[in-house]
Design a protein around this motif. Sequence first.
Motif, PDB file in Angstrom:
ATOM      1  N   GLU A  65       0.881  -1.241   0.153  1.00  0.00           N
ATOM      2  CA  GLU A  65       0.104  -0.039   0.022  1.00  0.00           C
ATOM      3  C   GLU A  65       1.075   1.201  -0.032  1.00  0.00           C
ATOM      4  O   GLU A  65       1.780   1.443   0.698  1.00  0.00           O
ATOM      5  CB  GLU A  65      -0.923   0.032   0.982  1.00  0.00           C
ATOM      6  CG  GLU A  65      -1.793  -1.083   1.534  1.00  0.00           C
ATOM      7  CD  GLU A  65      -0.969  -2.424   2.207  1.00  0.00           C
ATOM      8  OE1 GLU A  65       0.427  -2.002   2.444  1.00  0.00           O
ATOM      9  OE2 GLU A  65      -1.558  -3.396   2.419  1.00  0.00           O
ATOM     10  N   SER A  68       1.747   2.756   3.370  1.00  0.00           N
ATOM     11  CA  SER A  68       2.955   2.106   4.096  1.00  0.00           C
ATOM     12  C   SER A  68       4.080   2.543   3.656  1.00  0.00           C
ATOM     13  O   SER A  68       5.128   2.685   4.399  1.00  0.00           O
ATOM     14  CB  SER A  68       2.799   0.594   4.040  1.00  0.00           C
ATOM     15  OG  SER A  68       1.443   0.058   4.685  1.00  0.00           O
ATOM     16  N   GLU A 115       0.554   0.290  -4.830  1.00  0.00           N
ATOM     17  CA  GLU A 115      -0.538   0.465  -5.240  1.00  0.00           C
ATOM     18  C   GLU A 115      -0.511   2.136  -5.300  1.00  0.00           C
ATOM     19  O   GLU A 115      -0.031   2.750  -4.661  1.00  0.00           O
ATOM     20  CB  GLU A 115      -1.702   0.293  -4.298  1.00  0.00           C
ATOM     21  CG  GLU A 115      -2.227  -0.972  -4.079  1.00  0.00           C
ATOM     22  CD  GLU A 115      -2.886  -1.317  -2.763  1.00  0.00           C
ATOM     23  OE1 GLU A 115      -3.301  -0.328  -2.186  1.00  0.00           O
ATOM     24  OE2 GLU A 115      -3.367  -2.587  -2.658  1.00  0.00           O
TER      25      GLU A 115
END
Length: 236
Positions: A65, A68, A115
């Motif tokens: 992600e 993160s 992402e």
Amino acid sequence: MSGQETTERALAVHRLLNAQLPVPAEPLPLARPIPLPDVHPPKAGLVATLARRHSSYDFSDGHLELPSLSALLRFSMGVQRFVAAYGVDQYPLSMAPSAGGLDILRAYAVVRRVEGLDHGVYRYEPVSHELVQLTDTDPGPGLELAYLQEEFAWQPAATVAITARLDVAFDKYPLRHYRTLHVDSGVAVQNLYLVGTALGLAGCAVAGFDDAAVGTLLGLPENEIPTMLFATGRPA
């Protein structure tokens, strides 16, 4: 001895230790800034994080992600505070302290599966907390040439590459500081481990890499050398 002369001597030492001749890297084609999302520090105790910190070779084949990755970079190598130093009122000091507080280390995100980001190489800008996209192609083949353990090229979602700027270091310090550059890099790696662990990520510091191949992958100028790679992603 001038800073330029000391830098040239340090480069000669570096090439000797790596048994490599200089390979001029071509500047990478893009320079597109991408703001990273604001993030809060992970809520994890220091002792518990230290107890859980370990190198992991098992990565999920899913995507990491973007928040993160943002948190990993922000709290391991972002700006901790600003002070009056080196002739400026707001000089940034890093979360990863360095000798003299100098802005010696740089971080690059080599992205395969994150992402919201294209494949590619990105330079991290800690003051603005953004990425600068340098390429938009899959870095897997370049990582395969760089890593001595090829599995690290394909399994992790991303690799954080740490580099050291010799010109900045040797404008202030003598040649002996070549050793300290690697101490500074070790501090940054420990930060990556601890922040990554607190975020629930898998990670592994890798010193087995081809310096010339990493320099080509990142488009490094001659006076900037790679010091460590940190493979990361979600655990399997």
